[in-house]
Design a protein around this motif. Structure first.
Motif, short mmCIF file in Angstrom:
data_model
loop_
_atom_site.label_atom_id
_atom_site.label_comp_id
_atom_site.label_asym_id
_atom_site.label_seq_id
_atom_site.Cartn_x
_atom_site.Cartn_y
_atom_site.Cartn_z
N LYS A 91 23.75 52.38 39.75
CA LYS A 91 24.64 52.28 40.91
C LYS A 91 26.01 51.81 40.41
CE LYS A 91 25.43 49.92 45.31
NZ LYS A 91 24.94 48.92 46.28
N VAL A 92 27.02 52.64 40.64
CA VAL A 92 28.37 52.34 40.17
C VAL A 92 29.20 51.83 41.34
CG1 VAL A 92 30.42 53.22 39.01
CG2 VAL A 92 28.17 54.17 38.45
N SER A 93 29.79 50.66 41.13
CA SER A 93 30.66 50.08 42.16
C SER A 93 32.09 50.03 41.64
CB SER A 93 30.18 48.67 42.52
OG SER A 93 30.95 48.14 43.59
N GLY A 94 33.04 50.32 42.51
CA GLY A 94 34.45 50.29 42.15
C GLY A 94 35.14 49.08 42.74
N ILE A 95 36.02 48.48 41.96
CA ILE A 95 36.81 47.32 42.40
C ILE A 95 38.28 47.62 42.13
CG2 ILE A 95 37.40 44.92 41.87
CD1 ILE A 95 34.42 44.41 41.36
N ILE A 96 39.14 47.31 43.09
CA ILE A 96 40.58 47.48 42.93
C ILE A 96 41.18 46.08 42.74
CG2 ILE A 96 42.71 48.27 44.04
CD1 ILE A 96 40.83 50.21 45.67
N CYS A 97 41.95 45.91 41.67
CA CYS A 97 42.33 44.54 41.31
C CYS A 97 43.69 44.50 40.61
CB CYS A 97 41.27 43.95 40.38
SG CYS A 97 41.05 44.89 38.85
N GLU A 98 44.17 43.27 40.45
CA GLU A 98 45.34 43.00 39.61
C GLU A 98 44.99 42.01 38.50
OE1 GLU A 98 49.13 43.86 42.54
OE2 GLU A 98 48.38 41.80 42.46
N TYR A 99 44.08 41.11 38.77
CA TYR A 99 43.68 40.08 37.80
C TYR A 99 44.92 39.46 37.17
CZ TYR A 99 38.94 41.92 38.36
OH TYR A 99 37.73 42.33 38.88
N ASN A 100 45.71 38.86 38.05
CA ASN A 100 47.04 38.39 37.65
C ASN A 100 47.22 36.89 37.92
OD1 ASN A 100 49.76 38.59 36.79
ND2 ASN A 100 50.42 38.77 38.91
N PRO A 101 46.45 36.01 37.26
CA PRO A 101 45.35 36.33 36.35
C PRO A 101 44.00 36.29 37.09
CG PRO A 101 45.86 34.00 36.17
CD PRO A 101 46.81 34.58 37.20
N PHE A 102 42.95 36.56 36.35
CA PHE A 102 41.58 36.48 36.83
C PHE A 102 41.25 35.01 37.14
CE2 PHE A 102 36.97 36.28 36.22
CZ PHE A 102 36.51 37.51 36.69
N HIS A 103 40.55 34.78 38.25
CA HIS A 103 40.15 33.40 38.59
C HIS A 103 38.73 33.39 39.13
CE1 HIS A 103 40.91 34.48 42.77
NE2 HIS A 103 42.18 34.74 42.50
N ASN A 104 38.27 32.22 39.53
CA ASN A 104 36.88 32.06 39.94
C ASN A 104 36.53 32.90 41.17
OD1 ASN A 104 36.41 30.34 37.83
ND2 ASN A 104 36.55 28.47 39.04
N GLY A 105 37.52 33.15 42.03
CA GLY A 105 37.29 34.02 43.17
C GLY A 105 36.96 35.44 42.74
N ILE B 95 43.94 24.44 34.58
CA ILE B 95 43.57 25.73 35.17
C ILE B 95 42.16 26.13 34.76
CG2 ILE B 95 45.99 26.48 35.15
CD1 ILE B 95 45.14 28.57 33.03
N GLY B 96 41.62 25.50 33.73
CA GLY B 96 40.26 25.81 33.31
C GLY B 96 39.23 25.55 34.39
N GLU B 97 39.57 24.72 35.36
CA GLU B 97 38.67 24.46 36.48
C GLU B 97 38.60 25.66 37.42
OE1 GLU B 97 38.27 21.32 40.24
OE2 GLU B 97 39.74 20.95 38.64
N TYR B 98 39.62 26.51 37.36
CA TYR B 98 39.75 27.57 38.35
C TYR B 98 39.59 28.98 37.79
CZ TYR B 98 41.77 23.50 40.57
OH TYR B 98 41.98 22.23 41.03
N THR B 99 39.34 29.08 36.49
CA THR B 99 39.09 30.38 35.89
C THR B 99 38.06 30.20 34.78
OG1 THR B 99 40.12 32.36 34.94
CG2 THR B 99 40.99 30.23 34.20
N THR B 100 37.71 31.29 34.12
CA THR B 100 36.65 31.25 33.11
C THR B 100 37.21 30.81 31.76
OG1 THR B 100 36.99 33.57 32.52
CG2 THR B 100 35.41 33.11 34.29
N PRO B 101 36.36 30.34 30.85
CA PRO B 101 36.85 29.85 29.55
C PRO B 101 37.65 30.90 28.76
CG PRO B 101 34.61 29.09 29.91
CD PRO B 101 34.92 30.04 31.03
N ILE B 102 37.21 32.16 28.79
CA ILE B 102 37.94 33.14 27.98
C ILE B 102 39.34 33.40 28.53
CG2 ILE B 102 35.86 34.28 27.10
CD1 ILE B 102 36.45 36.60 29.03
N TRP B 103 39.48 33.32 29.87
CA TRP B 103 40.81 33.49 30.45
C TRP B 103 41.67 32.25 30.21
CZ3 TRP B 103 43.39 37.51 32.94
CH2 TRP B 103 42.64 38.68 33.10
N THR B 104 41.07 31.08 30.27
CA THR B 104 41.82 29.86 29.99
C THR B 104 42.37 29.90 28.56
OG1 THR B 104 40.42 28.58 31.49
CG2 THR B 104 41.69 27.35 29.88
N ASP B 105 41.53 30.28 27.61
CA ASP B 105 41.97 30.37 26.21
C ASP B 105 43.06 31.43 26.05
OD1 ASP B 105 40.15 28.43 25.55
OD2 ASP B 105 38.64 29.83 24.75
#
Length: 400
Positions: free
Chosen positions: A2-16, A219-229
Motif C-alpha cells: 500500500k503506497v501512501s503519498g505525502i505533500i510536504c516542505e520539511y522546512n525543517p522536519f519536526h516531531n509533528g 530544538i532537539g526536543e522538537y525534532t529527531t536526532p538526525i535532523w538536530t545533527d
C-alpha cells in the motif's frame, strides 16, 4: 503493498511530521512517497536548508521516495501548490492514498466543507467580489459569506491546514484520482505558532531558533536526532539560507523591471503591478513588502510574487502541469515503488534534470526555472555556493 503519498516542505522536519508519517504507516501504508518543495517554499521564503539535504534526511525519517515539486508550484497559491503536488503523486500510477494533516482530523467533514466552498463560490460570486472590493483576500471574503449560512463550515475553513486539505481534495476530484484521502489530526502547536509545548514546536519556531543561531541544542526536543545533527552542522558550515540575503538582488530586480514585466508575473492581477512598481523607491526589503501589503494582498503573497519576479515565473508558466517528476532521494522501498510504477506512469520520472529537460519545450522551461531558482538560492546561503549546482546534484540512494 500500500503506497501512501505525502505533500510536504520539511522546512525543517519536526516531531509533528514524524507523528504524521507514523500514523500513515499505522493506517496500513507499507511505502511512502513524499512530494517535497525544493529550495523555495509556499510562504514566500527560502527553505532553511538545501532541497537535496532535506530529501536525504526525509528518506532517513520515514519517506521511501522523494519527488521535487517544481518551483513555480512552490511559489504559488494553495490551490496551485496542491494541484501540482497531487498531479505528481497521481502520475506515478501506484499511489493508493493521499495522507495529509488537518486541524479537524475528519475526512468526511472536509469533503462536506469542499462541497460547501464550491457551491458558495458559484452561488455567491457577486457577494464575494463586493467584499473583496473592500480590501479583503478571497479566502477571507469566502469565509465571511459561508459564516452567514454555516458557521461550522466557516470555522473549518478558517484553519490553515484544513484549508490546504480541502485544496488537496479538490485536486483529487479535478484529476479523477485513484488516491483516497486520509487525514491525520494535527496534534502539535498551531500552524506558525511561536510557543512550543509537550514535545512539539512549529516549523516557524524552529526556523527562528536556527536563524538566530540561539537555542540550537533545545530544538532537539522538537525534532529527531538526525535532523538536530544536520541542522547544527548546517549552521556551523554556513549552509542555512535566509531571504534577507537576497535583499539587494530583489531590490535590483524590481528597480530594473517595467510595469509590463511585473504584470506578466504569476499571481499579479487587479492592478497589483502598479502597486509593486510604485514600491521601487524602497530602500530595504521590509520597506518594499510593507509598502505593497494590504488586507487583500498578504505578506506571503507579496513575497511569492517578488521571488517569482526574480526567478522569472510568469502566468504562462502556470498553464502547464509538471511534465516530469524529478526524483531527489529514495531507499530500497523506493525502488519497489518505482519498479511497480514503471509501466503505469503518466509522465516520465528520473533524477537527472539535464535528461529531463530534453523531453520537450515544456520540460526544458520547467528545468530552466528550477536551475535558475537553485542558482539564486545559492546566494541566500551564509556561505554562497557556485552556480549550476542542479546539474551536478547527486541524489541520495539509501540501501541501508
Amino acid at each position: 503493498m500500500k503506497v501512501s503519498g505525502i505533500i510536504c516542505e520539511y522546512n525543517p522536519f519536526h516531531n509533528g511530521h514524524d507523528y504524521h508519517i507514523r500514523e500513515t504507516r499505522k493506517n496500513g501504508a507499507t511505502h511512502v512517497v513524499a512530494v517535497m518543495s525544493g529550495n523555495f517554499v509556499q510562504r514566500g521564503d527560502t527553505a532553511i536548508m538545501d532541497k537535496l539535504d532535506r530529501a536525504r534526511l526525509a528518506v532517513r525519517s520515514g519517506a521511501d521516495l522523494v519527488i521535487e515539486l517544481p518551483v513555480q508550484y512552490c511559489l504559488s497559491s494553495a490551490e496551485n501548490f496542491a494541484s501540482g503536488a497531487v498531479w505528481l503523486l497521481d502520475s506515478l500510477g501506484v499511489v493508493d492514498e493521499l495522507s495529509f494533516g488537518s486541524e479537524c482530523g475528519d475526512t468526511e467533514l472536509l469533503k462536506t466543507a469542499l462541497d460547501k466552498v464550491e457551491e458558495t463560490a458559484l452561488s455567491h460570486r457577486d457577494e464575494i467580489l463586493r467584499i473583496m472590493e473592500k480590501g479583503y483576500t478571497y479566502p477571507r471574503a469566502l469565509n465571511s459569506v459561508i459564516n452567514g449560512t454555516d458557521p461550522e463550515i466557516a470555522d473549518i475553513i478558517a484553519e490553515p491546514n484544513n484549508l490546504l486539505a480541502i485544496e488537496y481534495m479538490r485536486a483529487l476530484k479535478r484529476f479523477s484520482s485513484r488516491m483516497s484521502p486520509f487525514t491525520v489530526k494535527r496534534v502539535s502547536t498551531p500552524h506558525d505558532g511561536m510557543t512550543p509545548g509537550e514535545g512539539f514546536a512549529s516549523a516557524s519556531y524552529i526556523r527562528e531558533c536556527i536563524a538566530s543561531e540561539r537555542g540550537m541544542l533545545s530544538i532537539g526536543e522538537y525534532t529527531t536526532p538526525i535532523w538536530t545533527d544536520a541542522v547544527n552542522n548546517a549552521v556551523r558550515n554556513g549552509e542555512t539560507a535566509s531571504l534577507s540575503r537576497l535583499e539587494r538582488v530583489l531590490l535590483y530586480k524590481l528597480r530594473s523591471s517595467t510595469v509590463e514585466e511585473i504584470a506578466a508575473i504569476n499571481d499579479v492581477g487587479q492592478g497589483l503591478e502598479n502597486r509593486i512598481f510604485g514600491a521601487r523607491m524602497a530602500g530595504s526589503l521590509d520597506e518594499l513588502l510593507f509598502t505593497v501589503k494590504t488586507k487583500r494582498y498578504t505578506m506571503a503573497r507579496i513575497r511569492r510574487i517578488m521571488l517569482s519576479l526574480l526567478i522569472g515565473i510568469t502566468k504562462e508558466d502556470m498553464k502547464q502541469l509538471p511534465p516530469y517528476g524529478r526524483i531527489l532521494a529514495f531507499n530500497e522501498r523506493g525502488t519497489e515503488i518505482l519498479a511497480q510504477a514503471k509501466s503505469k506512469t503518466k509522465i516520465p520520472f528520473g533524477s537527472s534534470i539535464a535528461k529531463l529537460s530534453q523531453l520537450g519545450d515544456i520540460a526544458e522551461r520547467f528545468a530552466e526555472l528550477e536551475i535558475r531558482a537553485s542558482d539564486i538560492y545559492g546566494l541566500s546561503l551564509k556561505t554562497i555556493t557556485s552556480a549550476q549546482k542542479d546539474y551536478r546534484a547527486k541524489i541520495m540512494i539509501d540501501m541501508e
